[in-house]
Design a protein around this motif. Structure first.
Motif, PDB file in Angstrom:
ATOM      1  N   GLU A 253     -35.346  39.513  94.815  1.00 33.32           N
ATOM      2  CA  GLU A 253     -34.730  39.404  96.140  1.00 33.32           C
ATOM      3  C   GLU A 253     -33.372  38.733  96.063  1.00 33.32           C
ATOM      4  OE1 GLU A 253     -35.784  37.440 100.525  1.00 33.32           O
ATOM      5  OE2 GLU A 253     -37.147  37.224  98.830  1.00 33.32           O
ATOM      6  N   SER A 254     -32.386  39.313  96.718  1.00 29.36           N
ATOM      7  CA  SER A 254     -31.047  38.736  96.739  1.00 29.36           C
ATOM      8  C   SER A 254     -30.969  37.602  97.753  1.00 29.36           C
ATOM      9  CB  SER A 254     -30.014  39.805  97.104  1.00 29.36           C
ATOM     10  OG  SER A 254     -28.749  39.208  97.333  1.00 29.36           O
ATOM     11  N   PHE A 255     -30.264  36.534  97.368  1.00 34.45           N
ATOM     12  CA  PHE A 255     -29.955  35.473  98.327  1.00 34.45           C
ATOM     13  C   PHE A 255     -28.444  35.228  98.348  1.00 34.45           C
ATOM     14  CE2 PHE A 255     -31.409  33.671  94.299  1.00 34.45           C
ATOM     15  CZ  PHE A 255     -30.398  32.784  93.950  1.00 34.45           C
ATOM     16  N   GLU A 256     -27.693  36.343  98.237  1.00 32.72           N
ATOM     17  CA  GLU A 256     -26.239  36.244  98.127  1.00 32.72           C
ATOM     18  C   GLU A 256     -25.588  35.670  99.378  1.00 32.72           C
ATOM     19  OE1 GLU A 256     -24.574  40.643  98.676  1.00 32.72           O
ATOM     20  OE2 GLU A 256     -26.397  40.587  97.478  1.00 32.72           O
ATOM     21  N   THR A 257     -26.189  35.886 100.556  1.00 32.00           N
ATOM     22  CA  THR A 257     -25.577  35.308 101.759  1.00 32.00           C
ATOM     23  C   THR A 257     -25.788  33.792 101.801  1.00 32.00           C
ATOM     24  OG1 THR A 257     -27.558  35.748 103.084  1.00 32.00           O
ATOM     25  CG2 THR A 257     -25.817  37.427 103.097  1.00 32.00           C
ATOM     26  N   LEU A 258     -26.842  33.285 101.174  1.00 31.42           N
ATOM     27  CA  LEU A 258     -27.050  31.842 101.128  1.00 31.42           C
ATOM     28  C   LEU A 258     -25.893  31.165 100.413  1.00 31.42           C
ATOM     29  CD1 LEU A 258     -28.718  29.255 101.501  1.00 31.42           C
ATOM     30  CD2 LEU A 258     -29.923  29.831  99.367  1.00 31.42           C
ATOM     31  N   GLN A 259     -25.428  31.771  99.330  1.00 31.60           N
ATOM     32  CA  GLN A 259     -24.317  31.170  98.587  1.00 31.60           C
ATOM     33  C   GLN A 259     -23.107  30.960  99.494  1.00 31.60           C
ATOM     34  OE1 GLN A 259     -23.982  34.218  95.541  1.00 31.60           O
ATOM     35  NE2 GLN A 259     -25.146  32.996  94.083  1.00 31.60           N
ATOM     36  N   VAL A 346     -33.848  30.621 108.672  1.00 27.91           N
ATOM     37  CA  VAL A 346     -34.258  30.928 110.044  1.00 27.91           C
ATOM     38  C   VAL A 346     -33.246  31.828 110.753  1.00 27.91           C
ATOM     39  CG1 VAL A 346     -34.706  29.944 112.326  1.00 27.91           C
ATOM     40  CG2 VAL A 346     -35.618  28.829 110.275  1.00 27.91           C
ATOM     41  N   HIS A 347     -31.968  31.532 110.608  1.00 28.52           N
ATOM     42  CA  HIS A 347     -30.960  32.167 111.449  1.00 28.52           C
ATOM     43  C   HIS A 347     -30.112  33.238 110.755  1.00 28.52           C
ATOM     44  CE1 HIS A 347     -31.743  29.348 114.692  1.00 28.52           C
ATOM     45  NE2 HIS A 347     -31.629  28.343 113.840  1.00 28.52           N
ATOM     46  N   GLU A 348     -30.045  33.235 109.422  1.00 24.61           N
ATOM     47  CA  GLU A 348     -29.099  34.115 108.734  1.00 24.61           C
ATOM     48  C   GLU A 348     -29.752  35.114 107.783  1.00 24.61           C
ATOM     49  OE1 GLU A 348     -26.226  33.725 109.920  1.00 24.61           O
ATOM     50  OE2 GLU A 348     -26.185  31.658 110.606  1.00 24.61           O
ATOM     51  N   ARG A 349     -30.832  34.736 107.184  1.00 24.97           N
ATOM     52  CA  ARG A 349     -31.398  35.477 106.059  1.00 24.97           C
ATOM     53  C   ARG A 349     -31.626  36.951 106.365  1.00 24.97           C
ATOM     54  NH1 ARG A 349     -36.487  33.215 102.529  1.00 24.97           N
ATOM     55  NH2 ARG A 349     -36.642  34.947 101.030  1.00 24.97           N
ATOM     56  N   ALA A 350     -32.135  37.236 107.541  1.00 19.93           N
ATOM     57  CA  ALA A 350     -32.504  38.618 107.868  1.00 19.93           C
ATOM     58  C   ALA A 350     -31.346  39.436 108.413  1.00 19.93           C
ATOM     59  CB  ALA A 350     -33.643  38.611 108.889  1.00 19.93           C
ATOM     60  N   TYR A 351     -30.178  38.821 108.560  1.00 16.34           N
ATOM     61  CA  TYR A 351     -29.105  39.497 109.286  1.00 16.34           C
ATOM     62  C   TYR A 351     -27.864  39.794 108.451  1.00 16.34           C
ATOM     63  CZ  TYR A 351     -31.978  38.120 113.221  1.00 16.34           C
ATOM     64  OH  TYR A 351     -33.022  37.950 114.086  1.00 16.34           O
ATOM     65  N   GLY A 352     -27.859  39.441 107.181  1.00 20.63           N
ATOM     66  CA  GLY A 352     -26.731  39.791 106.337  1.00 20.63           C
ATOM     67  C   GLY A 352     -25.541  38.873 106.517  1.00 20.63           C
TER      68      GLY A 352
END
Length: 404
Positions: A253-259, A346-352
């Motif tokens: 699973e990518s977590f590139e937006t977390l970075q 909660v707020h960002e993960r599912a939305y890119g």
């Protein structure tokens, strides 16, 4: 790799091996290998032909049509010919590179196997190619090397309403971002995780660093002057405080937006790297990796992950993010880092990716949209995440300047 027929046909029609004579046929057509075409004295890649899927992706985001005149910063031949194939007999591509060898190579290969619609120009790509620009500006522009900033010429020489695609570095994380031009403002429409050869022209920028623990660790500040490092070595000698985030990801699973979420919303953001040859156990960082980190007042916190569920396949394995802190403020910094991870979950993960606008340097604060501002030399990047909405309990937006 390509959802539209014109780019599909270009991939099928342009003979990639003719533009990668340095490699065998299997490498030329490998789905996930770049072909290095030039090295420096340290045997580091300084020019390459990128992987085909990424070239196709960037070409798609240019929204090419027949008859366009396209600017390319950074040459190699193959990518320019892909674009030339799409824009057709009435179109042309102006490709600019500062390395004489690269330009000679591009001219030779495009003359031998090309369409006759590619013009290779010697010079800094950051200056654009005003002498070749059609009236009203280029119909599309693409940059094929890592950029720390957006050169004014790329914005000024692009026709209004058209697209610029470039691999932009944000705190050392690179994304190929497609920007749509609306007057002086560039608005991001697409993001692609990627990596390119770094800029080596006049706009090239060294990354400020601080060595810690006798060189075992290094703090890197790709988008800012190094923070005050006094006390950090003493902090690393203190007990490590650990905070579990409760947030996990699967093995595939990518977590590139977390970075980028952490990089653009947390004050004092930097990157912590570990010397590959040394490991005294100070940190929990794996080899050949670096970690998102924050530092303030002689204290440090960083983010890592541990395997919490094993399984025979990547999608069955899960790793949890953990925050670690050192120094007097280490526990508070670790809690801040963990809270940001939970907020992303909660707020960002599912939305890119978030909304992103690039404004010219000097744009007054009052003319910028709400968001987190990252100031570079020629541009002000404004990141607006979903959690910045008024009805969301938000982290306070912080301005992070590269020149404070």
């Amino acid at each position: 790799w390509a959802p539209t027929l014109p780019v599909k046909l270009a991939l099928r029609g342009v003979p990639r091996p003719r533009y990668t004579p340095e490699s065998p046929l299997r490498t030329a057509y490998h789905s996930n290998l770049a072909v290095v075409t030039e090295h420096n004295d340290l045997d580091q890649a300084t020019s390459s032909v990128s992987v085909s899927w990424l070239q196709a992706d960037m070409a798609e985001h240019l929204r090419l049509t027949e008859g366009m005149t396209v600017f390319e910063g950074g040459s190699g031949g193959y990518n320019a010919e892909l674009i030339a194939y799409v824009v057709g007999p009435a179109g042309r591509v102006i490709t600019v590179d500062l390395a004489p060898y690269v330009v000679r190579r591009t001219r030779r290969l495009t003359a031998e196997a090309g369409s006759g619609r590619v013009t290779a120009v010697l010079g800094p790509a950051g200056d654009g190619a005003a002498e070749h620009m059609p009236r009203g500006g280029f119909d599309a522009s693409v940059i094929t090397y890592n950029c720390w900033d957006i050169a004014p010429a790329w914005r000024d020489q692009l026709a209004d309403g058209r697209y610029l695609v470039l691999p932009l570095e944000v705190h050392g994380y690179t994304r190929a971002i497609a920007f749509h031009k609306n007057g002086p403002v560039l608005r991001a429409t697409d993001f692609t995780f990627c990596g390119f050869v770094r800029d080596r022209g006049p706009a090239a920028r060294a990354v400020p660093t601080i060595d810690l623990a006798d060189g075992e660790l290094q703090l890197r500040f790709p988008d800012g002057v190094p923070a005050e490092a006094t006390g950090l070595d003493d902090a690393l000698a203190s007990p490590r405080h650990e905070v579990a985030t409760g947030v996990s990801v699967a093995g595939n699973e990518s977590f590139e937006t977390l970075q980028l979420f952490l990089a653009t919303t947390l004050p004092g953001f930097c990157r912590l790297a570990r010397n590959r040859e040394r490991d005294s156990g100070i940190t929990a960082l794996p080899k050949r990796s670096d970690a998102a980190a924050i530092t303030v007042h002689g204290s440090l916190a960083y983010l890592t992950h541990i395997l919490v569920q094993d399984g025979p396949t990547p999608d069955q394995r899960r790793s949890e993010f953990l925050a670690h802190g050192f120094g007097p403020s280490g526990p508070a910094l670790a809690e801040q880092l963990a809270a940001a991870v939970r907020r992303w979950n909660v707020h960002e993960r599912a939305y890119g990716y978030p909304a992103l606008e690039a404004h010219p340097a000097g744009t007054p604060d009052a003319e910028l949209p709400a968001g987190h501002v990252l100031d570079k030399t020629h541009s002000r990047l404004v990141w607006t995440w979903r959690s910045d909405a008024p009805d969301t309990p938000a982290l306070q937006p912080e301005k992070v300047s590269a020149h404070e």
